[in-house]
Design a protein around this motif. Sequence first.
Motif, PDB file in Angstrom:
ATOM      1  N   ALA A   1       0.805  -1.219   0.000  1.00  0.00           N
ATOM      2  CA  ALA A   1       0.000   0.000   0.000  1.00  0.00           C
ATOM      3  C   ALA A   1       0.844   1.279   0.000  1.00  0.00           C
ATOM      4  O   ALA A   1       0.379   2.338   0.390  1.00  0.00           O
ATOM      5  N   GLY A   2       2.080   1.192  -0.449  1.00  0.00           N
ATOM      6  CA  GLY A   2       2.929   2.376  -0.487  1.00  0.00           C
ATOM      7  C   GLY A   2       3.575   2.691   0.837  1.00  0.00           C
ATOM      8  O   GLY A   2       4.068   3.801   1.049  1.00  0.00           O
ATOM      9  N   VAL A   3       3.565   1.736   1.744  1.00  0.00           N
ATOM     10  CA  VAL A   3       4.163   1.948   3.061  1.00  0.00           C
ATOM     11  C   VAL A   3       5.492   1.188   3.131  1.00  0.00           C
ATOM     12  O   VAL A   3       5.570   0.018   2.751  1.00  0.00           O
TER      13      VAL A   3
ATOM     14  N   PRO B   1       0.956   7.099  -0.746  1.00  0.00           N
ATOM     15  CA  PRO B   1      -0.188   6.522  -1.450  1.00  0.00           C
ATOM     16  C   PRO B   1      -0.303   7.005  -2.882  1.00  0.00           C
ATOM     17  O   PRO B   1      -0.891   6.339  -3.727  1.00  0.00           O
ATOM     18  N   SER B   2       0.244   8.175  -3.169  1.00  0.00           N
ATOM     19  CA  SER B   2       0.222   8.692  -4.536  1.00  0.00           C
ATOM     20  C   SER B   2       1.355   9.694  -4.666  1.00  0.00           C
ATOM     21  O   SER B   2       2.017  10.034  -3.685  1.00  0.00           O
ATOM     22  N   ARG B   3       1.543  10.136  -5.889  1.00  0.00           N
ATOM     23  CA  ARG B   3       2.584  11.137  -6.091  1.00  0.00           C
ATOM     24  C   ARG B   3       2.201  12.487  -5.497  1.00  0.00           C
ATOM     25  O   ARG B   3       3.017  13.372  -5.378  1.00  0.00           O
ATOM     26  N   ARG B   4       0.941  12.630  -5.140  1.00  0.00           N
ATOM     27  CA  ARG B   4       0.504  13.915  -4.586  1.00  0.00           C
ATOM     28  C   ARG B   4       0.587  13.955  -3.077  1.00  0.00           C
ATOM     29  O   ARG B   4       0.352  14.991  -2.488  1.00  0.00           O
TER      30      ARG B   4
END
Lengths: 650, 320
Positions: free
Chosen positions: A466-468, A515-518
């Motif tokens: 999950a991007g962690v 979680p995202s590039r933002r």
Amino acid sequence: MADHARWLIAAALLGLAPPAHADEMPGLGPSAPIAEDADALESLLLGEIPRVITAAAFREQLPEEAPAAVVVITAEDIRAVGARNLGEALERCAGIGLTGRDHMTIRGIGPTNLIGGVGDAGRILLLIDGVRINDTFTDSFTVGLQRGIYDVARIEIVKGPGSALYGTSAFAGVINVVTIKGADRDGAEGRARVGVDGTEAAFRTGGVKGSAEGSAYGRLHLAPGFEQNAAVAEVRGAAGRKGLSLGAGHTLLLGGLGPQASEASPSPARQEGYLSIQGERALTPRFHAMARASSTAGTRQVSPSGMRVSELRLSAEGRTRLRILPLMWATLGAEARTEGARLQENPDLDPQSLGRAIAATYGQLEVGPISYVTVTAGVRAERIAPSLNGAAADAFNQISPRVGVVATLPTGTAVKAFYGNAFQAPSLALLYHSTTVGEITLNANDKLTPEKLRSVEAEVSHRFEAGVTMRVNVFQNDIDDLITTTYTAVQNELVFDNFYEARVRGVEGEISYAPSRRLTAFANAMWLDAYNRVSYQDLPLIPEVTANVGVRAQPISRATTWVSARYQSARSGVEGDPLSPYLTLDPQLRVDARLAVDLAPRWQAALSVRNLFGDQAADFRETELVLTDGTEVWLELTFKPPGPGGGEGL
Amino acid sequence: MRDVAAKLTLAALALLLVVVRPALAQAPVRLTVALITSRSLEPYNLAAAGITAALSDAGYAPVVDTFNLDGDATSAGGIVSRLRQERHDVILTLGSLATTEVARGIDDIPLVFCMVLDPPSSGLTAEGEASGRNITGVSMDIPIDAQLDAIEAVLPTAKRVGILHSAESTAQVAKAEAAANARGLSIVATQISSEREVSRAMTSLLTGSDVLLALPDAAVYTESSTRYVLLSTLRQAMPFVGLMDSFVSAGAFMGVGLDFVDLGRQAGAIAARIAQGEAPGAIPVEGPAATRLLFNQRTARRIGVNIPPEALAAGEVLVP
């Protein structure tokens, strides 16, 4: 029907409803696949592939497979947080403590640190593109953390003992600053900055022509009215062609306090420069060789009496790397250095010439006995022969082994465990240079022996779907023969001696969420406990805690925000030590906020605000450790180069 | 006196006619364009510049409204609503995300996509085919022939071409096998199901191949797996033919890239044809008209490969 409506309303409230336009006149039809995978690949192909680390084993590696606890700070990281110099780029890493303009610690160990020890030995090795930058007199940082980083591609931080590869100075860790080369980024870029700490202009340019590449960087920072660093001028450049590369740089600081100077005796100027030429080539697909010759030079004032020191280092190094089997590599290297410092007490006295010759050889074997596992074993033998005015003194011979195992599992988990030794040879300043600070005279001791460190550590990291990502490291360092000062029979006279034993043990951890590039967020913390032991009693010292949190968000397409906080509770000295000018810092809390706005495709403006809270600001003011106390504000205007940004490459 | 005034007036009118008439004849036609990008990336800016240049060359004065999804599909809804209201003459999209999200909501305004990898994987029409709908465009697919041509020219002794792929790119592998067989090369394909199998698959590929060729496959090439592949090939001195400038800059020995301005020009030319009356559904999707051969000489030295001078002269050195 009513139930269906309620369900739709509930689903919409929960965010489960499809996009409003999805069921209206679909051009692709409802079964069209989501393009997120394709978008991710397009971003990879059109953007920049993240970089690797080279300082941990003299070869390119992913951070998770490097045989050490490593951190890589990229140019994007540096610019996103608005770091103004090397110190500000480093300070958000777990385990890094900053106790002053030129003083930093890695896991509690550094020039002025809670384990005691005198403050003019860096105990951390600083490299620029692999060239050793520590000064030759005190083995510390002359410019150090004030160095500009506008031309930096990445900063590699290797925590823990590094003497098995680098020898003396790599006691607590190694910092390798890798600059952006001409092939990495084409075109010119610049930044103008104005704030309460003065005005600054920096530029960088570079490119490729035929088979040659070149880059140049310059920076000028003016802070009239400030006692410290009233002006900083810096240039760096590099050129390369067919495996041969040339690098040079020079930094001049006016009105700064050097590591040895005090408030009462500000150094009028200090400067340092370096020059290196390096060649590397694969002689066969399995055999790679590198040779480098480099020099560093600097001048500065080092004592209240106005003593000046001129420093020079000449170094030659050769290294080969051989792939013996598909999963077995051997690195063999040799290095010879001569380092000197010329002291001029005052114009009426003859200058003193201090020096040392260093010869070393090292080897490292990396073996992958089974898939995903690499065992590393290395050792460096180093001989250091000091001299005073040409007369040789006792030489030091040190053997620094290091072994470790790294397992990078396909599940995204990496496990590391290491044992290693390091040493810190007494600097020329400690061996031969006596000085007076206030009413106290410090006497050099030519019988000093190197400080020795034994380290054991273990680390686990994991990358979740999950991007962690998370990492936890536990470590223990045992130090013998720590050099500090002891009282002599004569009042107000102290002598350097290998007096302390110390133990530093702790845990550091970090977690990041992207979680995202933002949106990206991170948090890290280190807690350590340390004590030193003298012959008659144990001296327990307060634990050190550093913690950082930060969030970077892009709420709208043209604006990026960055908010971070840093807490540090560290003691930079030993209670009762009359020579520690930076004794006891109260806990510090600092908050940074930054807003960057894209004005045009290649123009960006950014506003940064930094605040120290409460009494800590006053403590800083008293100890003269920061440029300004309280709130700092600065505004930047940046011109970015065309192209996808490039990178440092392998 | 009156004659003189009349003559002057006539002369002025004649002069005005001489000056203004050509200008009137060449007056560009106003064309409203919506340009939607998947995210902020410099190659998209270059393609956008190519689009406007091509429209200008075709005699149009494009009035461009720019939108950016910033990688966030959920932001597309508002953009699509605006597109429906404002009804531009033509919509241009850059990237798969922007294209699919806009195409989902718009089927009555001409849409020209650009910089899209493997359009069928996103539900779009394949290269060389016409959609019959409101959509056409230019793909970003690097022709397999260009990649194999590069291998033949630079590595003449390499006969076994390794390919790491997932089920997503089986069709590309089949195409590569056909093209390789025609050249006397063999494809050594290893299929994996996710990036986590990359390290295991690389072990066999590195020993069973002479060169590794990258195909655009999102299940295989992520940030971390790409770093792993780059490092593995470098350590084993295996030539790696990567994709685009990013792979070559990061350490791939060579690669085949595209000129993004030219891609934009291709899309702009299609938009001009639509503006002139052609139906977008009748215009076949195009592939890149030209490719660039890219080299990393630093890697070439590291793996001990000498690039033939004629290949070097025909390509671009990204890293000397």
